[in-house]
Design an enzyme around this catalytic site. Structure first.
Site, mmCIF file in Angstrom:
data_model
loop_
_atom_site.group_PDB
_atom_site.id
_atom_site.type_symbol
_atom_site.label_atom_id
_atom_site.label_comp_id
_atom_site.label_asym_id
_atom_site.label_seq_id
_atom_site.Cartn_x
_atom_site.Cartn_y
_atom_site.Cartn_z
ATOM 1 N N ASP A 155 79.133 50.955 -12.871
ATOM 2 C CA ASP A 155 79.845 50.173 -13.886
ATOM 3 C C ASP A 155 81.365 50.278 -13.790
ATOM 4 O O ASP A 155 81.925 51.346 -13.580
ATOM 5 C CB ASP A 155 79.412 50.560 -15.287
ATOM 6 C CG ASP A 155 80.094 49.681 -16.304
ATOM 7 O OD1 ASP A 155 79.864 48.472 -16.249
ATOM 8 O OD2 ASP A 155 80.903 50.199 -17.093
ATOM 9 N N ASP B 176 79.809 49.821 -24.696
ATOM 10 C CA ASP B 176 80.825 49.767 -23.637
ATOM 11 C C ASP B 176 82.147 50.340 -24.162
ATOM 12 O O ASP B 176 83.232 49.831 -23.850
ATOM 13 C CB ASP B 176 80.997 48.346 -23.093
ATOM 14 C CG ASP B 176 81.846 48.301 -21.821
ATOM 15 O OD1 ASP B 176 82.178 49.381 -21.286
ATOM 16 O OD2 ASP B 176 82.178 47.197 -21.371
ATOM 17 N N ASN C 263 82.115 56.191 -14.037
ATOM 18 C CA ASN C 263 83.426 55.874 -13.439
ATOM 19 C C ASN C 263 84.517 56.834 -13.908
ATOM 20 O O ASN C 263 85.553 56.426 -14.431
ATOM 21 C CB ASN C 263 83.823 54.414 -13.683
ATOM 22 C CG ASN C 263 84.010 54.059 -15.150
ATOM 23 O OD1 ASN C 263 83.480 54.734 -16.040
ATOM 24 N ND2 ASN C 263 84.739 53.000 -15.420
HETATM 25 N N1 LIG Z 1 84.465 47.159 -19.901
HETATM 26 C C1 LIG Z 1 85.695 47.349 -19.525
HETATM 27 O O1 LIG Z 1 86.527 46.460 -19.740
HETATM 28 N N2 LIG Z 1 86.087 48.464 -18.911
HETATM 29 C C2 LIG Z 1 85.260 49.576 -18.514
HETATM 30 C C3 LIG Z 1 84.489 49.312 -17.284
HETATM 31 C C4 LIG Z 1 83.338 48.372 -17.499
HETATM 32 O O2 LIG Z 1 82.454 48.647 -18.337
HETATM 33 O O3 LIG Z 1 83.277 47.364 -16.834
HETATM 34 C C5 LIG Z 1 86.149 50.792 -18.333
HETATM 35 O O4 LIG Z 1 85.725 51.771 -17.745
HETATM 36 O O5 LIG Z 1 87.279 50.768 -18.831
HETATM 37 ZN ZN LIG Z 2 81.133 47.118 -16.891
#
Ligand SMILES: NC(=O)N[C@@H](CC(=O)O)C(=O)O
Ligand SMILES: [Zn+2]
Length: 421
Positions: free
Chosen positions: A146, A299, A86
Protein backbone atom coordinates in the site's frame (compact mmCIF):
# COMPACT_ATOMS: atom_id res chain seq x y z
CA UNK A 1 -8.65 -6.91 37.55
CA UNK A 2 -11.49 -4.41 37.98
CA UNK A 3 -14.95 -5.55 36.93
CA UNK A 4 -17.29 -3.04 35.30
CA UNK A 5 -21.03 -2.79 35.16
CA UNK A 6 -22.32 -0.76 32.21
CA UNK A 7 -25.67 0.34 33.59
CA UNK A 8 -28.52 0.90 31.17
CA UNK A 9 -26.47 0.43 28.00
CA UNK A 10 -28.11 -0.26 24.64
CA UNK A 11 -26.28 -3.12 22.92
CA UNK A 12 -26.35 -2.33 19.21
CA UNK A 13 -29.41 -0.15 19.61
CA UNK A 14 -31.49 -2.73 21.52
CA UNK A 15 -33.46 -1.92 24.69
CA UNK A 16 -31.28 -0.82 27.56
CA UNK A 17 -29.77 -3.41 29.87
CA UNK A 18 -26.90 -3.88 32.30
CA UNK A 19 -23.73 -5.39 30.88
CA UNK A 20 -21.06 -6.81 33.17
CA UNK A 21 -17.39 -7.03 32.17
CA UNK A 22 -15.64 -9.55 34.39
CA UNK A 23 -12.16 -11.03 33.96
CA UNK A 24 -11.91 -9.59 30.48
CA UNK A 25 -15.17 -11.06 29.25
CA UNK A 26 -18.83 -10.21 29.03
CA UNK A 27 -20.50 -11.89 31.95
CA UNK A 28 -23.98 -12.65 33.24
CA UNK A 29 -22.77 -12.33 36.82
CA UNK A 30 -22.95 -8.94 38.49
CA UNK A 31 -20.06 -8.79 40.96
CA UNK A 32 -20.77 -6.72 44.08
CA UNK A 33 -17.50 -4.79 43.81
CA UNK A 34 -17.89 -3.86 40.14
CA UNK A 35 -17.23 -0.29 39.17
CA UNK A 36 -20.49 1.14 37.87
CA UNK A 37 -20.54 3.19 34.69
CA UNK A 38 -23.75 5.05 33.95
CA UNK A 39 -24.31 4.07 30.34
CA UNK A 40 -27.87 5.32 29.94
CA UNK A 41 -28.30 6.64 26.42
CA UNK A 42 -25.06 5.03 25.25
CA UNK A 43 -24.80 2.38 22.56
CA UNK A 44 -22.34 -0.52 22.88
CA UNK A 45 -20.67 -1.72 19.70
CA UNK A 46 -18.07 -4.45 19.32
CA UNK A 47 -14.68 -2.70 19.30
CA UNK A 48 -13.95 -1.38 15.83
CA UNK A 49 -11.35 -3.13 13.67
CA UNK A 50 -9.34 -1.16 11.11
CA UNK A 51 -7.70 -3.10 8.30
CA UNK A 52 -5.83 -0.04 6.98
CA UNK A 53 -3.85 2.15 9.38
CA UNK A 54 -0.51 3.86 8.82
CA UNK A 55 1.37 4.03 12.12
CA UNK A 56 4.66 5.40 10.67
CA UNK A 57 6.92 3.55 13.10
CA UNK A 58 9.68 2.69 12.39
CA UNK A 59 10.98 5.71 10.48
CA UNK A 60 8.58 8.65 10.77
CA UNK A 61 8.00 8.84 14.50
CA UNK A 62 7.60 12.60 14.07
CA UNK A 63 4.31 11.92 12.24
CA UNK A 64 3.02 8.99 14.36
CA UNK A 65 4.25 6.19 16.55
CA UNK A 66 2.70 2.84 17.30
CA UNK A 67 1.75 4.27 20.69
CA UNK A 68 0.24 7.59 19.53
CA UNK A 69 -1.57 5.85 16.68
CA UNK A 70 -2.88 3.23 19.10
CA UNK A 71 -4.19 5.96 21.40
CA UNK A 72 -5.83 7.70 18.46
CA UNK A 73 -7.43 4.37 17.52
CA UNK A 74 -8.74 3.67 21.02
CA UNK A 75 -10.25 7.18 21.16
CA UNK A 76 -11.97 6.39 17.87
CA UNK A 77 -13.53 3.24 19.35
CA UNK A 78 -11.07 0.77 17.85
CA UNK A 79 -9.74 -2.31 19.61
CA UNK A 80 -7.64 -3.65 16.73
CA UNK A 81 -5.76 -2.01 13.87
CA UNK A 82 -3.73 -3.44 11.02
CA UNK A 83 -0.54 -1.48 10.47
CA UNK A 84 0.48 -0.87 6.87
CA UNK A 85 3.94 -1.87 5.72
CA UNK A 86 5.12 1.42 4.15
CA UNK A 87 7.37 2.31 7.06
CA UNK A 88 11.11 2.99 6.96
CA UNK A 89 12.56 0.42 6.92
CA UNK A 90 9.68 -1.22 5.08
CA UNK A 91 7.93 -4.04 6.97
CA UNK A 92 9.15 -6.65 4.50
CA UNK A 93 10.96 -8.99 6.91
CA UNK A 94 10.07 -10.98 10.00
CA UNK A 95 12.27 -8.62 12.02
CA UNK A 96 10.33 -5.46 11.20
CA UNK A 97 6.83 -6.97 11.53
CA UNK A 98 7.86 -8.43 14.90
CA UNK A 99 9.12 -5.02 15.99
CA UNK A 100 5.79 -3.36 15.14
CA UNK A 101 3.85 -6.16 16.80
CA UNK A 102 5.96 -5.88 19.95
CA UNK A 103 5.56 -2.07 20.08
CA UNK A 104 1.81 -2.58 19.81
CA UNK A 105 1.82 -4.98 22.74
CA UNK A 106 3.89 -2.58 24.80
CA UNK A 107 1.50 0.31 24.10
CA UNK A 108 -1.36 -2.01 25.07
CA UNK A 109 -4.14 0.26 23.78
CA UNK A 110 -5.36 -1.75 20.80
CA UNK A 111 -4.27 -5.01 19.23
CA UNK A 112 -1.76 -3.99 16.56
CA UNK A 113 -1.48 -6.52 13.75
CA UNK A 114 1.28 -5.81 11.25
CA UNK A 115 0.66 -6.09 7.53
CA UNK A 116 3.69 -7.33 5.61
CA UNK A 117 4.97 -5.89 2.34
CA UNK A 118 4.34 -7.94 -0.81
CA UNK A 119 7.61 -6.92 -2.44
CA UNK A 120 11.07 -6.09 -1.11
CA UNK A 121 11.19 -2.39 -0.22
CA UNK A 122 7.75 -1.91 -1.87
CA UNK A 123 9.76 -1.70 -5.08
CA UNK A 124 7.51 -4.08 -7.02
CA UNK A 125 10.42 -6.17 -8.31
CA UNK A 126 10.86 -9.16 -6.04
CA UNK A 127 8.58 -10.96 -3.57
CA UNK A 128 9.32 -10.23 0.09
CA UNK A 129 9.73 -13.05 2.62
CA UNK A 130 6.00 -13.66 2.93
CA UNK A 131 6.39 -17.07 4.55
CA UNK A 132 8.88 -15.82 7.15
CA UNK A 133 6.52 -13.00 8.10
CA UNK A 134 3.58 -15.41 8.27
CA UNK A 135 5.44 -17.78 10.58
CA UNK A 136 6.92 -14.99 12.73
CA UNK A 137 5.55 -14.01 16.14
CA UNK A 138 3.53 -11.32 14.35
CA UNK A 139 1.60 -14.08 12.53
CA UNK A 140 1.09 -11.94 9.42
CA UNK A 141 -1.83 -12.94 7.19
CA UNK A 142 -2.35 -9.77 5.16
CA UNK A 143 0.26 -8.47 2.75
CA UNK A 144 0.21 -5.13 0.95
CA UNK A 145 2.52 -2.72 -0.84
CA UNK A 146 0.00 0.00 0.00
CA UNK A 147 1.09 3.43 -1.10
CA UNK A 148 2.26 1.56 -4.19
CA UNK A 149 0.44 -0.79 -6.51
CA UNK A 150 1.79 -4.26 -7.23
CA UNK A 151 1.68 -3.32 -10.88
CA UNK A 152 3.54 -6.28 -12.43
CA UNK A 153 0.86 -8.90 -13.17
CA UNK A 154 3.30 -11.79 -12.92
CA UNK A 155 4.44 -10.72 -9.49
CA UNK A 156 0.83 -10.22 -8.39
CA UNK A 157 0.01 -13.72 -9.58
CA UNK A 158 2.97 -15.19 -7.69
CA UNK A 159 2.01 -13.34 -4.52
CA UNK A 160 -1.56 -14.64 -4.71
CA UNK A 161 -0.24 -18.16 -5.27
CA UNK A 162 2.22 -17.93 -2.41
CA UNK A 163 -0.25 -16.80 0.26
CA UNK A 164 -2.87 -19.33 -0.78
CA UNK A 165 -0.93 -22.00 1.14
CA UNK A 166 -1.80 -20.35 4.45
CA UNK A 167 -5.05 -18.64 3.37
CA UNK A 168 -3.32 -15.27 3.33
CA UNK A 169 -4.60 -12.17 1.59
CA UNK A 170 -3.03 -9.74 -0.83
CA UNK A 171 -4.41 -6.24 -0.19
CA UNK A 172 -3.95 -4.18 -3.31
CA UNK A 173 -3.55 -0.42 -3.63
CA UNK A 174 -5.19 -0.39 -7.07
CA UNK A 175 -3.48 2.25 -9.19
CA UNK A 176 -2.04 1.63 -12.63
CA UNK A 177 1.07 3.80 -12.27
CA UNK A 178 1.41 4.55 -15.97
CA UNK A 179 -2.02 6.19 -15.89
CA UNK A 180 -1.36 8.35 -12.83
CA UNK A 181 2.08 9.78 -13.56
CA UNK A 182 2.17 13.35 -12.29
CA UNK A 183 -1.43 13.14 -11.09
CA UNK A 184 -2.56 15.68 -8.50
CA UNK A 185 -6.27 14.96 -8.11
CA UNK A 186 -9.23 13.12 -9.66
CA UNK A 187 -9.34 13.51 -13.44
CA UNK A 188 -12.56 15.24 -14.41
CA UNK A 189 -14.31 18.54 -14.72
CA UNK A 190 -12.72 20.04 -11.60
CA UNK A 191 -9.15 19.04 -12.52
CA UNK A 192 -9.67 20.57 -15.95
CA UNK A 193 -10.94 23.78 -14.42
CA UNK A 194 -8.04 23.94 -11.93
CA UNK A 195 -5.43 22.93 -14.49
CA UNK A 196 -4.16 20.06 -12.35
CA UNK A 197 -3.05 16.73 -13.84
CA UNK A 198 -5.75 14.12 -13.30
CA UNK A 199 -5.80 10.61 -11.74
CA UNK A 200 -8.39 8.88 -13.89
CA UNK A 201 -10.91 6.45 -12.40
CA UNK A 202 -9.83 3.85 -14.94
CA UNK A 203 -6.38 3.64 -13.33
CA UNK A 204 -8.08 2.06 -10.32
CA UNK A 205 -10.72 0.09 -12.20
CA UNK A 206 -8.26 -1.52 -14.63
CA UNK A 207 -6.12 -2.90 -11.79
CA UNK A 208 -9.14 -4.20 -9.86
CA UNK A 209 -10.45 -5.89 -13.02
CA UNK A 210 -7.07 -7.51 -13.65
CA UNK A 211 -6.62 -8.58 -10.06
CA UNK A 212 -10.05 -10.17 -9.64
CA UNK A 213 -9.26 -12.23 -12.75
CA UNK A 214 -5.88 -13.22 -11.29
CA UNK A 215 -7.44 -14.07 -7.92
CA UNK A 216 -10.10 -16.12 -9.70
CA UNK A 217 -7.47 -17.92 -11.78
CA UNK A 218 -5.35 -18.73 -8.73
CA UNK A 219 -8.30 -19.35 -6.38
CA UNK A 220 -6.74 -17.04 -3.84
CA UNK A 221 -7.91 -14.14 -1.70
CA UNK A 222 -7.73 -10.54 -2.85
CA UNK A 223 -8.62 -7.48 -0.79
CA UNK A 224 -9.00 -4.13 -2.52
CA UNK A 225 -7.88 -1.11 -0.50
CA UNK A 226 -9.73 2.22 -0.52
CA UNK A 227 -12.16 1.72 -3.42
CA UNK A 228 -13.04 5.16 -4.73
CA UNK A 229 -15.04 5.00 -7.96
CA UNK A 230 -18.48 3.92 -9.17
CA UNK A 231 -16.79 1.87 -11.90
CA UNK A 232 -14.78 -0.09 -9.34
CA UNK A 233 -18.02 -0.96 -7.57
CA UNK A 234 -19.36 -2.47 -10.80
CA UNK A 235 -16.19 -4.54 -11.34
CA UNK A 236 -16.45 -5.83 -7.76
CA UNK A 237 -20.15 -6.56 -8.09
CA UNK A 238 -19.54 -8.76 -11.13
CA UNK A 239 -16.57 -10.53 -9.54
CA UNK A 240 -18.53 -11.30 -6.39
CA UNK A 241 -21.46 -12.59 -8.44
CA UNK A 242 -19.04 -15.06 -10.05
CA UNK A 243 -17.80 -16.17 -6.64
CA UNK A 244 -14.33 -14.63 -6.79
CA UNK A 245 -12.73 -14.46 -3.32
CA UNK A 246 -12.51 -10.71 -3.21
CA UNK A 247 -13.27 -8.24 -0.44
CA UNK A 248 -13.12 -4.46 -0.56
CA UNK A 249 -12.91 -1.44 1.68
CA UNK A 250 -13.97 2.19 1.44
CA UNK A 251 -12.62 5.03 3.56
CA UNK A 252 -14.80 7.44 5.54
CA UNK A 253 -13.49 10.36 3.48
CA UNK A 254 -14.47 8.76 0.18
CA UNK A 255 -17.97 8.34 1.62
CA UNK A 256 -18.29 12.03 2.43
CA UNK A 257 -15.98 14.36 0.51
CA UNK A 258 -15.69 15.23 -3.18
CA UNK A 259 -13.09 16.53 -5.63
CA UNK A 260 -14.68 20.01 -5.49
CA UNK A 261 -12.69 20.53 -2.28
CA UNK A 262 -9.46 20.60 -4.30
CA UNK A 263 -10.54 24.02 -5.59
CA UNK A 264 -9.35 25.42 -2.25
CA UNK A 265 -5.84 24.17 -3.08
CA UNK A 266 -5.64 23.19 0.59
CA UNK A 267 -3.40 20.09 0.65
CA UNK A 268 -5.38 18.68 3.56
CA UNK A 269 -7.72 17.40 0.82
CA UNK A 270 -4.91 15.70 -1.11
CA UNK A 271 -5.19 11.95 -0.68
CA UNK A 272 -4.57 8.77 -2.61
CA UNK A 273 -6.79 7.65 -4.27
CA UNK A 274 -8.09 11.18 -4.74
CA UNK A 275 -11.47 12.47 -3.64
CA UNK A 276 -13.89 11.69 -6.47
CA UNK A 277 -17.20 13.09 -7.71
CA UNK A 278 -20.57 13.26 -5.97
CA UNK A 279 -21.88 10.39 -8.11
CA UNK A 280 -18.92 8.22 -7.05
CA UNK A 281 -19.70 9.04 -3.41
CA UNK A 282 -23.31 8.01 -3.99
CA UNK A 283 -22.26 4.69 -5.59
CA UNK A 284 -19.80 3.95 -2.76
CA UNK A 285 -22.46 4.57 -0.11
CA UNK A 286 -24.93 2.28 -1.88
CA UNK A 287 -22.26 -0.42 -2.32
CA UNK A 288 -21.38 -0.27 1.37
CA UNK A 289 -25.00 -0.71 2.41
CA UNK A 290 -25.49 -3.51 -0.11
CA UNK A 291 -22.27 -5.30 0.86
CA UNK A 292 -20.50 -5.08 -2.52
CA UNK A 293 -18.03 -3.08 -0.45
CA UNK A 294 -17.47 -5.17 2.66
CA UNK A 295 -15.96 -2.77 5.15
CA UNK A 296 -14.98 0.74 6.13
CA UNK A 297 -11.22 1.14 6.67
CA UNK A 298 -9.72 4.45 7.74
CA UNK A 299 -6.51 4.65 5.68
CA UNK A 300 -5.38 6.79 8.63
CA UNK A 301 -2.38 8.51 7.01
CA UNK A 302 -0.70 10.92 9.42
CA UNK A 303 1.81 13.37 7.96
CA UNK A 304 4.11 15.88 9.61
CA UNK A 305 3.20 19.56 9.22
CA UNK A 306 6.00 20.29 6.74
CA UNK A 307 4.75 17.48 4.49
CA UNK A 308 1.20 18.88 4.44
CA UNK A 309 1.42 22.65 4.88
CA UNK A 310 3.12 23.39 1.61
CA UNK A 311 2.06 23.78 -2.00
CA UNK A 312 -0.48 21.23 -3.18
CA UNK A 313 1.96 19.70 -5.69
CA UNK A 314 4.56 18.98 -3.01
CA UNK A 315 2.23 17.84 -0.24
CA UNK A 316 2.10 14.15 0.68
CA UNK A 317 -1.24 12.49 0.10
CA UNK A 318 -3.20 11.26 3.10
CA UNK A 319 -5.51 12.22 5.96
CA UNK A 320 -5.71 11.15 9.58
CA UNK A 321 -8.93 9.29 10.23
CA UNK A 322 -9.04 7.05 13.29
CA UNK A 323 -10.69 9.55 15.63
CA UNK A 324 -13.33 10.71 13.15
CA UNK A 325 -14.18 7.46 11.33
CA UNK A 326 -17.20 6.44 13.37
CA UNK A 327 -18.68 9.98 13.48
CA UNK A 328 -18.29 10.26 9.70
CA UNK A 329 -19.89 6.85 9.14
CA UNK A 330 -22.71 7.80 11.53
CA UNK A 331 -23.30 10.93 9.50
CA UNK A 332 -23.55 8.79 6.36
CA UNK A 333 -25.42 5.69 7.57
CA UNK A 334 -27.35 7.13 10.52
CA UNK A 335 -27.92 5.00 13.59
CA UNK A 336 -28.02 1.64 11.77
CA UNK A 337 -25.98 0.05 14.52
CA UNK A 338 -26.02 -3.48 13.25
CA UNK A 339 -24.85 -2.39 9.81
CA UNK A 340 -22.15 -0.21 11.37
CA UNK A 341 -20.97 -3.12 13.56
CA UNK A 342 -20.92 -5.35 10.50
CA UNK A 343 -18.93 -2.96 8.31
CA UNK A 344 -16.53 -1.60 10.93
CA UNK A 345 -15.99 -4.52 13.28
CA UNK A 346 -17.38 -7.97 12.48
CA UNK A 347 -16.54 -8.20 8.78
CA UNK A 348 -13.03 -6.74 9.08
CA UNK A 349 -12.34 -9.18 11.94
CA UNK A 350 -13.70 -12.06 9.86
CA UNK A 351 -11.68 -11.08 6.76
CA UNK A 352 -8.50 -10.93 8.83
CA UNK A 353 -9.27 -14.09 10.80
CA UNK A 354 -8.99 -12.07 14.00
CA UNK A 355 -10.68 -13.89 16.85
CA UNK A 356 -12.09 -12.19 19.94
CA UNK A 357 -12.94 -9.00 18.05
CA UNK A 358 -16.10 -8.23 16.11
CA UNK A 359 -18.31 -10.35 18.32
CA UNK A 360 -22.04 -10.02 18.97
CA UNK A 361 -21.24 -9.00 22.58
CA UNK A 362 -22.74 -12.18 24.00
CA UNK A 363 -21.98 -13.60 27.43
CA UNK A 364 -18.53 -15.19 27.31
CA UNK A 365 -17.21 -13.04 24.47
CA UNK A 366 -13.98 -11.13 25.14
CA UNK A 367 -14.92 -7.63 26.33
CA UNK A 368 -13.64 -5.73 23.29
CA UNK A 369 -16.19 -3.00 22.87
CA UNK A 370 -16.83 0.69 22.59
CA UNK A 371 -19.54 2.95 24.04
CA UNK A 372 -20.92 5.68 21.84
CA UNK A 373 -23.11 8.63 22.72
CA UNK A 374 -25.18 8.99 19.55
CA UNK A 375 -26.87 12.20 20.68
CA UNK A 376 -23.62 14.12 21.18
CA UNK A 377 -22.21 16.32 18.45
CA UNK A 378 -18.62 17.41 18.24
CA UNK A 379 -16.80 20.14 16.36
CA UNK A 380 -13.54 18.61 15.17
CA UNK A 381 -10.56 20.50 16.57
CA UNK A 382 -7.26 19.24 15.12
CA UNK A 383 -5.36 20.38 18.21
CA UNK A 384 -7.39 17.93 20.31
CA UNK A 385 -6.46 14.84 18.28
CA UNK A 386 -4.33 12.22 20.00
CA UNK A 387 -2.65 11.44 16.73
CA UNK A 388 0.74 13.06 16.44
CA UNK A 389 -0.37 14.59 13.13
CA UNK A 390 -3.05 17.22 12.47
CA UNK A 391 -4.01 16.56 8.86
CA UNK A 392 -7.74 16.12 9.29
CA UNK A 393 -10.06 17.39 6.56
CA UNK A 394 -12.82 17.90 9.16
CA UNK A 395 -11.36 20.82 11.14
CA UNK A 396 -14.30 22.95 12.26
CA UNK A 397 -16.86 20.43 11.00
CA UNK A 398 -19.59 19.28 13.36
CA UNK A 399 -19.94 15.49 13.37
CA UNK A 400 -22.44 13.32 15.23
CA UNK A 401 -21.53 10.83 17.95
CA UNK A 402 -18.94 10.82 20.67
CA UNK A 403 -16.86 7.81 21.72
CA UNK A 404 -17.28 7.74 25.48
CA UNK A 405 -15.38 4.57 26.43
CA UNK A 406 -13.44 1.74 24.84
CA UNK A 407 -12.54 -1.55 26.49
CA UNK A 408 -9.79 -3.93 25.41
CA UNK A 409 -10.29 -7.36 27.00
CA UNK A 410 -12.27 -5.75 29.81
CA UNK A 411 -9.72 -3.03 30.57
CA UNK A 412 -10.71 0.54 29.72
CA UNK A 413 -8.45 2.27 27.20
CA UNK A 414 -10.80 5.25 27.03
CA UNK A 415 -13.12 6.56 29.77
CA UNK A 416 -15.24 9.73 29.70
CA UNK A 417 -13.92 10.34 26.20
CA UNK A 418 -10.32 10.47 27.44
CA UNK A 419 -7.48 8.03 26.95
CA UNK A 420 -6.74 6.15 30.16
CA UNK A 421 -2.99 6.00 29.51
N1 LIG B 1 -3.66 7.18 1.27
C1 LIG B 1 -2.72 8.08 1.17
O1 LIG B 1 -2.97 9.14 0.59
N2 LIG B 1 -1.50 7.88 1.66
C2 LIG B 1 -1.00 6.69 2.30
C3 LIG B 1 -0.65 5.62 1.35
C4 LIG B 1 -1.86 4.95 0.76
O2 LIG B 1 -2.70 4.40 1.51
O3 LIG B 1 -1.98 4.92 -0.44
C5 LIG B 1 0.21 7.07 3.13
O4 LIG B 1 0.96 6.21 3.55
O5 LIG B 1 0.38 8.27 3.40
ZN1 LIG C 1 -3.16 3.12 -0.57
Amino acid sequence: MTSYLLRGVSVLGAASQDLALVDGRISDKLPADAEIIDAAGLVALPGLVDLHTHLREPGREDAETVETGSRSAALGGYTAVFAMANTSPVADTAGVVEQVWRLGREAGLVDVQPIGAVTVGLAGKQLAELGAMASSAANVRIFSDDGHCVADPRLMRRALEYVKAFDGIIAQHAEEPRLTEGAQMHEGEVSTRLGLTGWPAVAEEAIIARDVLLAEHVGSRLHVCHVSTAGSVEVLRQAKARGVRVTAEVTPHHLLLTDELAASYDPVYKVNPPLRTASDVEALRAALVEGVIDIVATDHAPHATEDKECEWAYARPGMVGLETALPVVLSVLGDRWDLIAERMSRTPARIAGLTGHGTDLNVGDPANLTLVDPSARRVVDPSELASRSRNTPYAGTTLPGRIVATFLRGEPTVLDGKAVK
